[in-house]
Design a protein around this motif. Structure first.
Motif: not given
Length: 782
Positions: A552, A637, A639-640, A681-682, A703, A705, A707, A709
């Motif tokens: 990223s 990131q 918030h992923r 990850n998703p 999860v 794709y 943005m 969480a």
């Protein structure tokens, strides 16, 4: 009398005609001069300072003759080189000066104006009342490409002209493609290293180093400097009537600066070694100081120059100026910023951090915490300046209503620690951007490398896994710091202890530590698992997440994933798109990345932001543009993945609850309010929350794709034993173990049945808690 007057007039006219004829001849010579010379003269209106009409210089080299075809005179004794001066203190400037005007290396000032001449081919001197300090033209920063560097000869390809860059580092092995200097194929006075600036440039100085090598000592002790407009006819820099001999290096790593007595305007510049170490060879690493002149006829020069529209303070800041800048940012944005310190350096300098949040000073439930750290190595100053630029940028964009920045600030608690090693930075700052070398200021005042000074938790984890002591003795997360590391006699920097306390206090989710000298993002593990290996791919259980986090940043950087860019030193990271597993690069025990992952919830990565550790101030706007988007994307990131709160039945958050993800052998824990964040990850994950005294709870969490969480909360109920203990504690009694109570009652009944007495023939079995008879029953009373 009339005849005499006519005769005198005729003589005067004849002399005038002869004079005009001579002038015409000279004019024809000028018209036949090389086009580059005419171009040089045509640039006069674009010079910074007006100059008188240049005169032709004389040179012993005729046009079209190469320098190596002439036997040079015997070298003169070397003159004393210009020593690097300490940088004067600066005041915080709100307006960014033009490139070259605010260098952090000040040269000697001069009012002299030296002239030279050549037959139809020249490079002339730019007249100045006060010496202007020009920045490096870009050998170290790779602005000068390999195709712009040429040499008379080379020992081999790995020691070619393209390796003659200031501070370039050699590979692990000698005799490979990546050695640490340009080295001439022969040791004689005909060797040279040439730089093509590709445009008219006002050259002001030369910086040299020796060869970077663990085994060999090679450097040049004196040299000449020559300039040209076509690389055929050369003008040697003069010292009065003779060629000037510049003093070179006395060892291989400390850079030595020599300023030209007067700036020289030309396209090409050559370094011609005159003497070198007796037991060594002609080897050099070079940087050239020069100011490119405006070229209105070349569209590509202007198009390729990087500019920025951000109104920021592009300069190098010492400790006092850094603190003042933080104060200015805090005064501009008092509602979203807070300045605090996490401790002190060995010399007593406070380790200042800036918090940026919509509620500074407090942890908001459900809001993740992020940090940037820079300056662990004091001489890697680009990261430090990027952090100072970032805090200015976030403040300005928040005030202007930038929706992306406003959302980031309101949904994230951001911490920026721009200088972890201020003692080391002050050393590097005194040397300056070009004269500091590769290592000056890298370590703390105690000589400790902070980046490798954290406890080695990897070995504890891997040894426990080999003994199958996981998770009974050593968990897969929150591994305890060894006692020896906490002792006062341990070789641990005070800065390291301050960072550890900081990371234990704040529940960071994601962090990046900015370093320099390369262009790559390194993710853990940084330590190899196999013994006796220095390089081995050693992934964490969250390898897929770390790869994404690294990519990223790298993919949004302007250069990291550019396949056309030249490698900084020896490593080519393009096969992994500008990212690398730390252990597969070089093993490091006790790194910040590994410690953060194994001792806290934080996922930490090392971000190497530039080939040049200490770029010139004129490079800062371009470096900001290279990294600005990456710095913001990386923060986003955090918030992923998944987030949530683990509560009990009454709604109270449960601290230190363990969050496990099926298939990933690494857990995290909830913060003091029961909230947690798990980077993923998703995909679809089976997540379990457990805490001491509560029954575990398991959920499927998806999860996506997009943005943001995914919310995944848990409510845990207490176990029966925990309820009993709670009831007993409520009434002021300690809970009683039920099996022990039954045994006690059974023994009381037996004693009552036997009259409460027993002779020597009976005893109480301490294992079964039963009375056993040693002899006949007559031994008991009735």
């Amino acid at each position: 009398m009339a005849r005499r007057g006519v005769a005198a007039l005729a003589m005067t006219l004849a002399l005038l005609a002869a004079t005009l004829a001579w002038a015409g001849t000279q004019a024809s010579i000028l018209e036949d001069a090389d086009y580059d010379v005419q171009e040089t003269w045509s640039r006069e209106p674009y010079y910074t300072h007006p100059e008188p009409e240049p005169e032709l210089f004389s040179t012993p080299v005729s046009p079209g003759t190469r320098e190596e075809g002439r036997e040079p005179p015997a070298p003169k004794p070397p003159k004393k080189a210009t020593k690097p001066k300490k940088r004067p203190k600066k005041k915080l400037a709100p307006v960014t000066p033009p490139p070259g005007q605010n260098s952090n290396r000040k040269g000697a000032r001069t009012r002299s104006f030296e002239k030279a001449a050549s037959d139809g081919q020249s490079a002339h001197v730019a007249q100045e009342d006060v010496r202007e300090s020009c920045p490096p033209i870009g050998l170290e920063t790779l602005k000068i490409t390999d195709f712009q560097l040429h040499a008379s000869t080379a020992k081999r390809y790995g020691l070619g002209a393209h390796r003659g860059r200031l501070n370039i580092q050699a590979g692990i092995n000698e005799n490979d493609f990546y050695d640490g200097a340009w080295c001439a194929g022969r040791n004689d006075l005909h060797q040279w290293l040439e730089v093509d600036a590709r445009r008219l440039t006002k050259f002001t100085g030369v910086i040299t180093q020796g060869r970077n090598s663990l085994w060999l000592s090679d450097w040049v002790t004196s040299y000449k400097v020559m300039v040209s407009n076509d690389s055929h006819a050369w003008v040697t820099v003069k010292d009065g009537s003779g060629d000037m001999i510049f003093e070179g290096n006395s060892e291989k790593e400390i850079p030595v600066l020599n300023e030209l007595p007067s700036p020289m305007v030309a396209r090409y510049i050559r370094i011609n070694p005159q003497s070198w170490l007796d037991s060594g060879s002609i080897c050099m690493r070079v940087e050239i100081l020069g100011c490119p002149l405006p070229d209105p006829n070349n569209y590509y020069h202007g198009r390729n120059e990087m500019t920025t529209t951000d109104d920021l303070d592009f300069k190098h800041h010492n400790y006092k100026e850094m603190r003042q800048l933080m104060k200015v940012v805090n005064e501009m944005c008092p509602n979203i910023t807070r300045i605090y310190n996490i401790g002190k350096s060995h010399q007593g300098l406070k380790l200042y951090a800036v918090e940026i949040s919509d509620h500074p000073g407090e942890h908001e439930v459900g809001e993740p915490e992020f940090h940037y750290i820079a300056g662990a190595h004091g001489n890697e100053v680009l990261g430090r300046e990027l952090m100072l630029l970032l805090m200015q940028f976030l403040c300005q964009e928040y005030l202007s209503g930038n929706s992306r920045i406003v959302r980031l600030v309101e949904e994230t608690r951001i911490h920026i620690l721009p200088s972890l090693n201020p003692d080391g930075y002050e050393k590097a700052y005194e040397g300056g951007s070009e004269l500091g070398g590769w290592s000056l200021g890298r370590w703390t005042q105690e000589g400790i490398d902070i980046n490798n000074n954290f406890p080695d938790l990897n070995t504890l984890l891997w040894e426990a896994q080999d003994r199958q002591n996981i998770p009974r003795r050593v968990p897969n997360h929150y591994i305890t710091i060894p006692e020896w590391f906490l002792s006062e006699n341990a070789t641990v920097a005070v800065e390291t202890r301050a960072v550890i306390a900081w990371m234990e206090k704040i529940p960071f989710v994601l962090g990046g530590n900015l370093q320099g000298g390369e262009l790559v993002v390194a993710y853990p593990y940084d330590m190899v698992r196999s013994l006796w290996k220095t390089q081995e791919h050693t992934p964490t259980p969250d390898d897929h997440v770390f790869r994404w986090l690294a990519y990223s940043y790298a993919s949004t950087h302007r250069l990291m994933t550019d396949v056309r860019r030249r490698v900084c030193h020896t490593e080519d990271f393009q096969k992994e798109d500008g990212t690398v597993n730390g252990a597969s690069w070089h093993t490091v025990a006790g790194s910040l990345n590994d410690f953060s992952y194994l001792h806290t919830n934080c996922f930490e990565l090392s971000i190497y932001v530039g080939c040049d550790k200490y770029p010139h101030e004129s490079e800062l706007p371009e470096e900001w543009e290279n990294n600005r988007e990456s710095l913001i994307v990386f923060m986003e990131q955090v918030h992923r993945g998944i987030k949530g709160i683990v509560r009990e039945l009454h709604g109270k958050g449960i601290p230190n609850a363990i969050i496990s993800v099926e298939g990933i052998d690494h857990d995290i824990r909830t913060a003091s309010d029961g909230d947690y964040w798990r980077l993923l990850n998703p995909g679809e994950y089976v997540v379990t929350a457990r805490a001491e005294g509560f029954t575990a709870s398991t959920k499927n969490c998806m999860v996506g794709y997009d943005m943001g969480a995914t919310r995944c909360d848990f409510t845990l109920s207490k176990t029966n034993l925990a309820r009993i203990r709670e009831i007993m504690e409520k009434f002021g009694k300690q809970p009683v173990s039920l099996p022990a109570r039954r045994l006690k009652l059974r023994g009381r009944k037996r004693r009552q049945r036997w009259g409460g007495m027993c002779y020597d023939e009976c005893r109480l079995d301490v294992v079964t808690h039963k009375w056993l008879l040693e002899g006949p029953e007559t031994g008991f009373r009735e």
